[in-house]
Write an enzyme that holds these catalytic residues in place. Structure first.
Site, PDB file in Angstrom:
ATOM      1  CB  SER A 251       2.170  -9.122   5.097  1.00  0.00           C
ATOM      2  OG  SER A 251       0.855  -8.739   4.740  1.00  0.00           O
TER       3      SER A 251
ATOM      4  CE  LYS B  32      -0.016  -6.418   7.119  1.00  0.00           C
ATOM      5  NZ  LYS B  32       0.579  -5.074   6.893  1.00  0.00           N
TER       6      LYS B  32
ATOM      7  CE  LYS C  85      -2.209  -7.076   3.602  1.00  0.00           C
ATOM      8  NZ  LYS C  85      -2.173  -5.605   3.802  1.00  0.00           N
TER       9      LYS C  85
ATOM     10  CG  ASP D 268      -3.219  -4.315   6.914  1.00  0.00           C
ATOM     11  OD1 ASP D 268      -4.089  -3.429   7.039  1.00  0.00           O
ATOM     12  OD2 ASP D 268      -2.214  -4.181   6.174  1.00  0.00           O
TER      13      ASP D 268
ATOM     14  CD  GLU E 211      -1.062  -2.562   8.746  1.00  0.00           C
ATOM     15  OE1 GLU E 211      -0.623  -3.652   9.205  1.00  0.00           O
ATOM     16  OE2 GLU E 211      -0.603  -2.030   7.726  1.00  0.00           O
TER      17      GLU E 211
ATOM     18  CG  ASP F  72      -0.476   1.026   5.818  1.00  0.00           C
ATOM     19  OD1 ASP F  72       0.073   1.964   5.251  1.00  0.00           O
ATOM     20  OD2 ASP F  72      -0.470  -0.141   5.327  1.00  0.00           O
TER      21      ASP F  72
ATOM     22  CE  LYS G 185       2.732  -0.248   3.951  1.00  0.00           C
ATOM     23  NZ  LYS G 185       1.452  -0.584   3.283  1.00  0.00           N
TER      24      LYS G 185
ATOM     25  N   GLY H 216       5.448  -2.674   4.377  1.00  0.00           N
ATOM     26  CA  GLY H 216       6.032  -3.108   3.108  1.00  0.00           C
ATOM     27  C   GLY H 216       5.038  -2.941   1.983  1.00  0.00           C
TER      28      GLY H 216
HETATM   29  O1  OSB Z   1      -1.308  -2.717   3.741  1.00  0.00           O
HETATM   30  O2  OSB Z   1       0.574  -3.261   4.482  1.00  0.00           O
HETATM   31  C1  OSB Z   1      -0.199  -3.200   3.540  1.00  0.00           C
HETATM   32  C2  OSB Z   1       1.261  -4.932   0.442  1.00  0.00           C
HETATM   33  C3  OSB Z   1       0.863  -4.061  -0.541  1.00  0.00           C
HETATM   34  C4  OSB Z   1       0.102  -2.967  -0.207  1.00  0.00           C
HETATM   35  C5  OSB Z   1      -0.262  -2.739   1.121  1.00  0.00           C
HETATM   36  C6  OSB Z   1       0.160  -3.600   2.136  1.00  0.00           C
HETATM   37  C7  OSB Z   1       0.907  -4.727   1.769  1.00  0.00           C
HETATM   38  C8  OSB Z   1       1.337  -5.741   2.734  1.00  0.00           C
HETATM   39  C9  OSB Z   1       2.534  -6.590   2.350  1.00  0.00           C
HETATM   40  O3  OSB Z   1       0.763  -5.994   3.756  1.00  0.00           O
HETATM   41  C10 OSB Z   1       3.769  -6.164   3.049  1.00  0.00           C
HETATM   42  C11 OSB Z   1       5.005  -6.774   2.423  1.00  0.00           C
HETATM   43  O4  OSB Z   1       5.317  -7.907   2.760  1.00  0.00           O
HETATM   44  O5  OSB Z   1       5.667  -6.106   1.606  1.00  0.00           O
HETATM   45 MG    MG Z   2      -1.298  -2.119   5.804  1.00  0.00          MG
END
Ligand code: OSB
Ligand code: MG
Length: 369
Positions: free
Chosen positions: A135, A161, A163, A188, A213, A238, A262, A290
């Site tokens: 990510s 992925k 952001k 995302d 996402e 999510d 999660k 994650g």
């Molecule tokens: O939205 O998936 C998410 C990290 C912290 C809070 C929300 C998210 C994330 C990530 C990172 O996208 C995922 C990871 O590599 O742990």
């Molecule tokens: Mg997410």
């Protein structure tokens, strides 16, 4: 399992590089490590609530309060038979899923160690390595993003992925797609759009993305169900999926076609497995999200992601993507086929590096009956 003692450690870990999302920019990650003692065995769990209420309303501070004042009192001195028993005892607490999930994880670790079975075995996982991706936070420019993504691809990550947030979305995704035409790519938004502003995301539909996402608000299944038919690309929820019931309702409404699981967000591994099973029965693929976990939470994510319907690569990257120094002795490394191996020692399969733990502990509290 009679729970004799619970110790909470409030941790602050330095990220190797800042992580920017639509809800903010983080240079450190906070979480709570839980340590529970029962009959000579110690179990560990991670509560993934971060310092700020940007991803969800829970924070490390609210979780500390809920764990100390409401969860510990109904667990300490009690003989717990497992996760169902635990969930019944904490059912009087509305919400606060991450606080509940942290303690449930420690119970799973304890149960596995007591039985000599790995978490993967306890949960019914079938793979010994799981496909993972990375990510990537919002970068300074589309060019910088392409460079960062290229770096991860050269480390063998096969799924990326990125952001996004309003104004930092279509151009970014197009730049990455142009540079890497065949890479598995997804975006995302972390709830940064409305039904109206999400119209600007229409060009994403031409980029052959795996999924989009959480474009809309975390409490808004309904508008997601109105947005999904406007896109060929699957929406994936999510933040909105906080229970098995929300999952069923999202699927019945057509609010998404893929679910991010999660354990923290849904109140524990037991709920995560229940959501996995429901999605499997309905032909909906899931993947493991994650929360920038330490080695403790990462071990749990790997075990969970080894279940059969985790059909897409997880946001479970190698330790060195997050931290120079982790609190587990084990460091997770990427295999050259973009997988990470699932621990197979009893429980979570990790051991704590006490020196590293001491260095990142901001506060510590031991609770006994
Ligand atoms: O939205 O998936 C998410 C990290 C912290 C809070 C929300 C998210 C994330 C990530 C990172 O996208 C995922 C990871 O590599 O742990
Ligand atoms: Mg997410």
């Amino acid at each position: 399992m009679k729970i004799e003692q619970i110790t909470l450690y409030r941790l602050r870990m330095n990220l190797r590089s800042p992580f920017e999302t639509s809800f903010g920019r983080a240079v450190t990650r906070e979480c709570i490590l839980l340590e529970i003692a029962s009959e000579g065995i110690t179990g560990y769990g991670e509560c993934v609530a971060d310092a700020d209420p940007g991803y969800s309303y829970e924070t490390a501070g609210t979780a500390w309060h809920i764990l100390r004042d409401f969860i510990a009192p109904v667990v300490l001195g009690q003989d717990l038979t497992g996760s169902d028993d635990f969930q019944q005892r904490v059912a009087f607490i509305r919400g606060h899923n991450m606080a509940k999930a942290g303690l449930e994880m420690a119970l799973w670790d304890l149960a596995g160690k007591a039985d000599g079975r790995s978490l993967r075995q306890l949960l019914g996982g079938i793979h010994d390595r799981v496909a993972v991706g990375v990510s990537v936070g919002i970068q300074a420019s589309p060019e910088a993003l392409v460079e960062t993504v290229g770096g991860y691809l050269s480390q063998s990550y096969q799924r990326i992925k990125i952001k996004i947030k309003p104004g930092r979305d279509v151009a970014e995704a197009q730049a990455v797609r142009r540079a890497f035409p065949s890479t598995q790519l997804q975006v995302d938004a972390n709830s940064a759009y409305t039904l109206e502003t999400a119209q600007t995301l229409k060009p994403l539909d031409d980029l052959d993305l795996l999924l989009i996402e959480q474009p809309l608000d975390e409490d808004d299944l309904w508008d997601h169900s109105r947005l999904q038919p406007q896109f060929r690309t699957p929406l994936c929820l999510d933040e909105s999926i906080v229970s098995l019931r929300h999952t069923r309702q999202a699927l019945e409404m057509g609010a998404c076609r893929i679910i991010n699981i999660k354990a923290g967000r849904v109140g524990g591994l037991s709920q995560a497995v229940a959501i996995h099973d429901l999605c499997q029965a309905r032909g909906i693929p899931v993947w493991c999200g994650g929360m920038l976990e330490t080695g403790v939470g990462r071990a749990a994510n790997l075990a969970l992601a080894s279940l059969p319907n985790f059909a897409l690569p997880g946001d479970i990257s190698a330790t060195d993507r997050y931290y120079a120094e982790d609190i587990t002795e084990q460091r997770f490394v990427l295999n050259n086929d973009s997988t990470i191996s699932v621990p197979d020692a009893p429980g979570l399969g990790v051991t704590i590096n006490r020196d590293a733990l001491r260095r990142v502990t901001q506060e510590r509290l031991t609770l006994e009956r």
